[in-house]
Design a protein around this motif. Structure first.
Motif, PDB file in Angstrom:
ATOM      1  N   ASP A  73       0.883  -1.324  -0.071  1.00 29.63           N
ATOM      2  CA  ASP A  73      -0.025   0.032  -0.038  1.00 29.63           C
ATOM      3  C   ASP A  73       0.848   1.070  -0.043  1.00 29.63           C
ATOM      4  OD1 ASP A  73       0.909   0.480   2.658  1.00 29.63           O
ATOM      5  OD2 ASP A  73      -0.693  -0.996   3.409  1.00 29.63           O
ATOM      6  N   SER A  74       0.527   2.351   0.375  1.00 28.24           N
ATOM      7  CA  SER A  74       1.195   3.730   0.055  1.00 28.24           C
ATOM      8  C   SER A  74       2.226   3.727   1.273  1.00 28.24           C
ATOM      9  CB  SER A  74       0.177   4.833   0.233  1.00 28.24           C
ATOM     10  OG  SER A  74      -0.378   4.901   1.495  1.00 28.24           O
ATOM     11  N   SER A  75       2.121   2.850   2.067  1.00 27.02           N
ATOM     12  CA  SER A  75       3.324   3.055   3.343  1.00 27.02           C
ATOM     13  C   SER A  75       3.881   1.709   3.342  1.00 27.02           C
ATOM     14  CB  SER A  75       2.177   3.116   4.869  1.00 27.02           C
ATOM     15  OG  SER A  75       1.875   4.598   4.709  1.00 27.02           O
ATOM     16  N   THR A  76       3.728   0.708   2.976  1.00 24.58           N
ATOM     17  CA  THR A  76       4.244  -0.641   3.253  1.00 24.58           C
ATOM     18  C   THR A  76       4.686  -1.422   2.092  1.00 24.58           C
ATOM     19  OG1 THR A  76       2.357  -0.942   4.812  1.00 24.58           O
ATOM     20  CG2 THR A  76       3.726  -2.836   4.397  1.00 24.58           C
ATOM     21  N   SER A  77       5.802  -2.035   1.915  1.00 19.61           N
ATOM     22  CA  SER A  77       6.433  -2.640   1.068  1.00 19.61           C
ATOM     23  C   SER A  77       7.058  -3.909   1.308  1.00 19.61           C
ATOM     24  CB  SER A  77       7.329  -1.830   0.098  1.00 19.61           C
ATOM     25  OG  SER A  77       8.371  -1.420   1.026  1.00 19.61           O
ATOM     26  N   LEU A  78       7.354  -4.898   0.482  1.00 21.70           N
ATOM     27  CA  LEU A  78       8.073  -6.076   0.895  1.00 21.70           C
ATOM     28  C   LEU A  78       9.024  -6.411  -0.124  1.00 21.70           C
ATOM     29  CD1 LEU A  78       6.177  -9.250   2.267  1.00 21.70           C
ATOM     30  CD2 LEU A  78       7.835  -9.272   0.089  1.00 21.70           C
ATOM     31  N   SER A  79      10.248  -7.056   0.406  1.00 28.80           N
ATOM     32  CA  SER A  79      11.271  -7.440  -0.552  1.00 28.80           C
ATOM     33  C   SER A  79      11.702  -8.866  -0.158  1.00 28.80           C
ATOM     34  CB  SER A  79      12.533  -6.300  -0.588  1.00 28.80           C
ATOM     35  OG  SER A  79      12.304  -5.420  -1.090  1.00 28.80           O
ATOM     36  N   MET A  80      11.904  -9.552  -1.208  1.00 27.34           N
ATOM     37  CA  MET A  80      12.224 -11.042  -0.819  1.00 27.34           C
ATOM     38  C   MET A  80      13.469 -11.295  -1.701  1.00 27.34           C
ATOM     39  SD  MET A  80      10.757 -13.606   0.746  1.00 27.34           S
ATOM     40  CE  MET A  80       9.186 -13.490   0.451  1.00 27.34           C
ATOM     41  N   TYR A  81      14.466 -12.153  -1.019  1.00 30.68           N
ATOM     42  CA  TYR A  81      16.071 -12.373  -1.536  1.00 30.68           C
ATOM     43  C   TYR A  81      15.856 -13.914  -1.045  1.00 30.68           C
ATOM     44  CZ  TYR A  81      16.414  -7.398  -2.166  1.00 30.68           C
ATOM     45  OH  TYR A  81      16.419  -6.052  -2.369  1.00 30.68           O
ATOM     46  N   ASN A  82      15.627 -14.691  -2.258  1.00 32.24           N
ATOM     47  CA  ASN A  82      16.026 -16.018  -1.937  1.00 32.24           C
ATOM     48  C   ASN A  82      17.370 -16.751  -2.642  1.00 32.24           C
ATOM     49  OD1 ASN A  82      13.592 -16.017  -0.554  1.00 32.24           O
ATOM     50  ND2 ASN A  82      12.524 -16.325  -2.541  1.00 32.24           N
ATOM     51  N   GLU A  83      18.236 -17.258  -1.882  1.00 32.86           N
ATOM     52  CA  GLU A  83      19.335 -18.003  -2.285  1.00 32.86           C
ATOM     53  C   GLU A  83      19.090 -19.395  -2.228  1.00 32.86           C
ATOM     54  OE1 GLU A  83      22.544 -16.028  -0.348  1.00 32.86           O
ATOM     55  OE2 GLU A  83      22.200 -14.267  -1.124  1.00 32.86           O
ATOM     56  N   LYS A  84      19.970 -20.198  -2.457  1.00 37.50           N
ATOM     57  CA  LYS A  84      19.976 -21.664  -2.375  1.00 37.50           C
ATOM     58  C   LYS A  84      19.738 -22.214  -1.124  1.00 37.50           C
ATOM     59  CE  LYS A  84      22.205 -25.731  -4.634  1.00 37.50           C
ATOM     60  NZ  LYS A  84      23.387 -26.204  -5.207  1.00 37.50           N
ATOM     61  N   ARG A  85      20.478 -21.547   0.051  1.00 32.88           N
ATOM     62  CA  ARG A  85      20.159 -22.115   1.445  1.00 32.88           C
ATOM     63  C   ARG A  85      19.820 -20.988   2.430  1.00 32.88           C
ATOM     64  NH1 ARG A  85      24.586 -24.924  -0.989  1.00 32.88           N
ATOM     65  NH2 ARG A  85      24.323 -27.136  -0.893  1.00 32.88           N
ATOM     66  N   ARG A  86      19.520 -19.803   1.725  1.00 28.40           N
ATOM     67  CA  ARG A  86      19.203 -18.802   2.652  1.00 28.40           C
ATOM     68  C   ARG A  86      18.139 -17.827   1.967  1.00 28.40           C
ATOM     69  NH1 ARG A  86      21.985 -13.557   3.324  1.00 28.40           N
ATOM     70  NH2 ARG A  86      21.536 -12.443   4.916  1.00 28.40           N
ATOM     71  N   SER A  87      17.397 -17.302   2.794  1.00 30.94           N
ATOM     72  CA  SER A  87      15.950 -16.737   2.302  1.00 30.94           C
ATOM     73  C   SER A  87      15.945 -15.330   3.293  1.00 30.94           C
ATOM     74  CB  SER A  87      14.775 -17.386   2.142  1.00 30.94           C
ATOM     75  OG  SER A  87      13.688 -16.443   1.660  1.00 30.94           O
ATOM     76  N   VAL A  88      15.855 -14.292   2.689  1.00 31.13           N
ATOM     77  CA  VAL A  88      15.595 -12.809   3.626  1.00 31.13           C
ATOM     78  C   VAL A  88      14.334 -12.306   3.160  1.00 31.13           C
ATOM     79  CG1 VAL A  88      16.679 -10.826   4.271  1.00 31.13           C
ATOM     80  CG2 VAL A  88      18.259 -12.960   3.896  1.00 31.13           C
ATOM     81  N   CYS A  89      13.368 -12.035   4.134  1.00 31.93           N
ATOM     82  CA  CYS A  89      12.311 -11.231   3.701  1.00 31.93           C
ATOM     83  C   CYS A  89      12.245  -9.848   4.544  1.00 31.93           C
ATOM     84  CB  CYS A  89      11.063 -11.960   4.025  1.00 31.93           C
ATOM     85  SG  CYS A  89       9.331 -11.178   3.860  1.00 31.93           S
ATOM     86  N   VAL A  90      12.015  -8.807   3.785  1.00 34.15           N
ATOM     87  CA  VAL A  90      12.194  -7.654   4.627  1.00 34.15           C
ATOM     88  C   VAL A  90      10.996  -6.971   4.279  1.00 34.15           C
ATOM     89  CG1 VAL A  90      13.305  -5.369   4.690  1.00 34.15           C
ATOM     90  CG2 VAL A  90      14.782  -7.419   4.188  1.00 34.15           C
ATOM     91  N   ILE A  91      10.380  -6.535   5.333  1.00 27.10           N
ATOM     92  CA  ILE A  91       9.008  -5.681   5.250  1.00 27.10           C
ATOM     93  C   ILE A  91       9.273  -4.438   5.920  1.00 27.10           C
ATOM     94  CG2 ILE A  91       6.553  -5.587   5.816  1.00 27.10           C
ATOM     95  CD1 ILE A  91       6.666  -8.758   6.426  1.00 27.10           C
ATOM     96  N   ARG A  92       9.003  -3.239   5.052  1.00 32.32           N
ATOM     97  CA  ARG A  92       8.949  -1.976   5.403  1.00 32.32           C
ATOM     98  C   ARG A  92       7.760  -1.195   5.610  1.00 32.32           C
ATOM     99  NH1 ARG A  92       9.492   3.095   3.282  1.00 32.32           N
ATOM    100  NH2 ARG A  92       8.518   2.363   1.281  1.00 32.32           N
TER     101      ARG A  92
END
Length: 383
Positions: free
Chosen positions: A24-43
């Protein structure tokens, strides 16, 4: 201009996926997936809804005396941020991972006093002296019991290398079998100050970050937690699949090399001869991309089943693929080394067209009999 080609499976073994979603106008999400590691960042942009008080600090003198640099402004955020944004996160965390799980409080500085012109600060270390548990739950209980005297929370750390002013930091490590850690932070980025001055007319742009690190992408608990935060991850994934499918279809229909790469990557048991024979049949009959995809799925499953049968069958004289054996050793047989017959590929094309409701007469080579195609159609219907 050169042809655009799809990446092969071996082009980057470590990196698998990266995307960003604006919720929405205030919220975003980024996903970075690697072979043995996944990072999810919600802002979440807190500057849109909350004010912050800014005053000059003692940094001009302190920075000449202390090793750790201090920010040149002292800023205080509203206590409403904790009550409306942070403590509901704690509830979502406990619902997902269990009531016994606690987010450890790493950094906070509370303002305690009568007004913004009359207060003192206490840090997370000071709270322990008051028998407050150094957790986010403990902080919530402390604020609830002392709400009349707590004015807000201030900048507690300044990381000069990153240009970040930290207001709150808490985390939990080893959250579950697949999730390494969950971190919650409120910070203001000095690098983004120009943006917030221009867009929000605020000198400090507070932002809430939720960082989840896990062993594998799209872990069930990760998705459950995201759902508890009010983010419809199913819609995000659906939009991505739809967009990627459309792009892949266009690329594959305009370039046969891309179609070959697509089949090789998605259905990795199809070998060089399989893919070339599939492409020949597709070109000969002008079949659309969705038929190719369905054919690949059927033949992929058939080859997997054939490989399992070869490994289990002790009577190799009766095997259909005698020329695929390596000196009669069953251990040399795998899905990739088996080559599909043209009749099997034709049978897959007929079933795929029927499954997708496409009425088309499949033209095949003269050396392929209808009886042979029908035989393999019966076998493929099991998949």
């Amino acid at each position: 201009m050169g042809k655009r080609k799809l990446k092969s499976k071996n082009s980057d073994e470590r990196f698998t996926e990266e995307f960003r979603a604006v919720i929405d106008s205030s919220t975003s999400l980024s996903m970075y997936n690697e072979k043995r590691r996944s990072v999810c960042v919600i802002r979440k942009n807190l500057a849109k809804d909350y004010e912050i008080e800014v005053d000059s600090s003692e940094a001009p003198v302190l920075n000449t005396l202390l090793e750790s640099p201090q920010p040149f402004e002292s800023s205080m955020a509203s206590l409403n941020i904790l009550e409306a944004e942070i403590f509901p996160l704690l509830d979502a965390f406990k619902i997902t991972f269990g009531e016994e799980k606690e987010l450890k409080l790493r950094s906070i500085k509370l303002a305690v006093g009568g007004s913004n012109d009359d207060y003192v600060t206490i840090r997370e270390k000071d709270l322990i002296k008051y028998d407050v548990k150094p957790t986010l739950s403990g902080l919530r209980d402390f604020i609830k019991e002392n709400s009349d005297s707590i004015l807000g929370f201030l900048d507690s750390e300044y990381i000069s290398e990153e240009g970040n002013v930290i207001y709150l930091k808490c985390e939990k490590r080893d959250v579950s079998d697949n999730i390494y850690s969950v971190k919650i932070m409120i910070l203001a980025s000095m690098q983004q100050r120009g943006y917030f001055l221009q867009q929000e007319h605020k000198y400090y742009g507070l932002q809430l970050f939720i960082i989840i690190e896990s062993k594998k992408p799209n872990d069930d608990k990760l998705l459950e937690f995201i759902k508890e935060l009010g983010i419809d991850w199913e819609l995000i994934f659906f939009r991505r699949r739809l967009a990627i499918h459309d792009w892949t279809e266009i690329e594959c229909q305009t370039n046969s090399d891309n179609l070959k790469s697509f089949l090789r990557v998605k259905y990795d048991t199809l070998n060089y001869f399989d893919i070339n024979n599939i492409i020949r049949l597709i070109d000969k009959n002008s079949l659309p991309f969705n038929v190719v995809d369905k054919m690949g799925s059927l033949l992929f499953k058939m080859k997997n089943e054939r490989s399992s049968q070869l490994q289990e069958n002790k009577n190799y004289d009766n095997l259909r693929y005698d020329d695929s054996l390596d000196n009669g050793s069953a251990h040399s047989i795998d899905e990739y080394s088996l080559t599909l017959k043209k009749a099997e590929i034709a049978a897959a094309a007929k079933i795929a067209c029927a499954y997708l409701g496409i009425q088309k007469q499949i033209t095949v080579d003269r050396d392929i009999s209808d009886a042979e195609i029908l035989k393999y159609q019966d076998e493929l219907t099991n998949f």
